[in-house]
Design an enzyme around this catalytic site. Structure first.
Site, PDB file in Angstrom:
ATOM      1  N   SER A  92       0.847  -1.193   0.000  1.00 51.65           N
ATOM      2  CA  SER A  92       0.000   0.000   0.000  1.00 51.65           C
ATOM      3  C   SER A  92       0.880   1.240   0.000  1.00 51.65           C
ATOM      4  CB  SER A  92      -0.922   0.009   1.220  1.00 51.65           C
ATOM      5  OG  SER A  92      -0.174  -0.035   2.416  1.00 51.65           O
ATOM      6  N   HIS A  96       1.426  12.259   0.370  1.00 50.71           N
ATOM      7  CA  HIS A  96       0.878  13.569   0.718  1.00 50.71           C
ATOM      8  C   HIS A  96       1.922  14.623   0.340  1.00 50.71           C
ATOM      9  CE1 HIS A  96      -2.653  12.106   2.834  1.00 50.71           C
ATOM     10  NE2 HIS A  96      -1.898  11.252   3.505  1.00 50.71           N
ATOM     11  N   HIS A 106      -3.083   7.470  -3.760  1.00 51.28           N
ATOM     12  CA  HIS A 106      -3.164   6.226  -2.987  1.00 51.28           C
ATOM     13  C   HIS A 106      -3.154   5.054  -3.956  1.00 51.28           C
ATOM     14  CE1 HIS A 106      -5.966   2.952  -1.673  1.00 51.28           C
ATOM     15  NE2 HIS A 106      -5.059   2.881  -0.714  1.00 51.28           N
ATOM     16  N   ARG A 110      -3.314  -6.284  -3.240  1.00 50.81           N
ATOM     17  CA  ARG A 110      -3.275  -7.272  -2.159  1.00 50.81           C
ATOM     18  C   ARG A 110      -3.825  -8.626  -2.621  1.00 50.81           C
ATOM     19  NH1 ARG A 110      -7.206  -3.533  -1.446  1.00 50.81           N
ATOM     20  NH2 ARG A 110      -9.363  -4.282  -1.424  1.00 50.81           N
ATOM     21  N   HIS A 145      -6.860   8.872 -15.669  1.00 49.43           N
ATOM     22  CA  HIS A 145      -7.847   7.870 -16.066  1.00 49.43           C
ATOM     23  C   HIS A 145      -7.468   7.159 -17.356  1.00 49.43           C
ATOM     24  CE1 HIS A 145     -11.074   7.985 -13.079  1.00 49.43           C
ATOM     25  NE2 HIS A 145     -10.690   9.220 -12.865  1.00 49.43           N
ATOM     26  N   HIS A 175     -21.191  10.493   4.995  1.00 50.89           N
ATOM     27  CA  HIS A 175     -21.632  11.497   5.972  1.00 50.89           C
ATOM     28  C   HIS A 175     -21.430  12.921   5.462  1.00 50.89           C
ATOM     29  CE1 HIS A 175     -17.332  11.117   6.653  1.00 50.89           C
ATOM     30  NE2 HIS A 175     -17.344  12.216   7.383  1.00 50.89           N
TER      31      HIS A 175
END
Length: 299
Positions: A92, A96, A106, A110, A145, A175
């Site tokens: 991973s 930043h 990111h 896996r 992309h 949220h």
């Protein structure tokens, strides 16, 4: 070479290539290396860079762990695998950048293997990559992309649209009712093509990440910025933190499997801020990010 050994060899090489690429773009700071041991079986190799002229913080983590019980983050959609022993390995990466005009990136690839109660084995691949800009550029998003699409093309014309849509839906802050960034690729539970083809896809995703991200860093790392841009970057990083701690399956899997907390939370930025009920000014570049770039679209 068996399956696990072949995957591990690839992942360790990928980790080396990712770190080499980031050190070349940085030109100042270097990665520090930290080997760790899992509480049950296995461990990992964490590499972290901090305080650079280009990269404020980056982590590239390899892990290969085993456990007696598959964590609930993985059994939520696979209840039949609860209480089954497993092993998982992957790489991973989170970057930043210092400059707000360089997006956060990111990437994760896996493989998970589970020993079922009937003695058989269930295996799958997962991962992808996504981009989180603070100030959007059409050419960067289109390039990102386009490379994601190239990574998928050898595996079928339906793969990119399917995994792009999955990424748009996965990296969404429910949220806040907003996407985390402009997406890319996300996939999980991949075993339908057979091991060799699925492993080849993992490698294609890992190999194409550098091609997708390097030109963007190179274009934007010298861009002038001031206090306003930096404050907005820190504010938007808050959304990144919220997502990783509330929703990210990889973070939850690592913590639930008693993984090394320092390595799991390497994804968090070094500085972040929250502002109460803040909204961008009408017609500002910050509003453009929300209205033009943080909207799922075909690039």
């Amino acid at each position: 070479m068996n399956k696990i050994a072949a995957i591990k060899t690839y992942l360790l090489d990928l980790q080396n290539r990712l770190c080499d690429f980031l050190e070349r773009e940085e030109g100042d700071a270097k990665f520090i290396e930290d080997k760790w041991t899992h509480t049950e079986v296995g461990g990992g190799l964490t590499r972290v860079m901090a305080g650079g002229a280009v990269i404020e913080k980056a982590g590239v983590n390899f892990s290969h762990v085993s456990g007696k019980t598959l964590p609930s983050a993985a059994t939520l959609k696979r209840p039949e695998l609860a209480d089954c022993p497993f092993q998982a390995l992957g790489v991973s990466l989170v970057v930043h950048p210092l400059n707000p005009y360089v997006p956060t990136a990111h990437m994760n690839v896996r493989f998970v293997s589970v020993e079922k109660k009937d003695g058989s084995t269930q295996e799958w691949f997962g991962g992808g990559f996504d981009l989180t800009p603070y100030y959007g550029f059409e050419e960067d998003c289109k390039h990102w992309h386009a490379i994601a699409k190239k990574a998928c093309e050898p595996f079928g014309l339906d793969v990119y649209p399917r995994f792009k849509k999955w990424c748009d839906e996965y990296f969404y802050l429910k949220h806040r009712e907003e996407p985390r960034g402009i997406g890319g690729l996300f996939y999980d539970d991949l075993n339908e093509w057979g091991f060799e083809r699925c492993f080849a896809f993992m490698q294609s995703v890992g190999d194409h990440f550098i091609k997708a991200y390097q030109p963007i860093i190179a274009r934007r790392k010298q861009h002038d910025f001031g206090q306003r841009e930096k404050e907005f970057q820190l504010y938007r990083r808050g959304r990144y933190v919220e997502y990783n701690l509330l929703y990210d399956r990889g973070t939850l899997f690592g913590l639930q499997s008693n993984g090394r907390t320092e390595s799991i939370l390497m994804s968090l930025p070094p500085e972040v801020s929250w502002k109460y009920n803040w909204h961008p000014e009408t017609g500002s570049p910050e509003e453009t990010l929300y209205k033009t770039f943080l909207v799922p679209r075909e690039w």
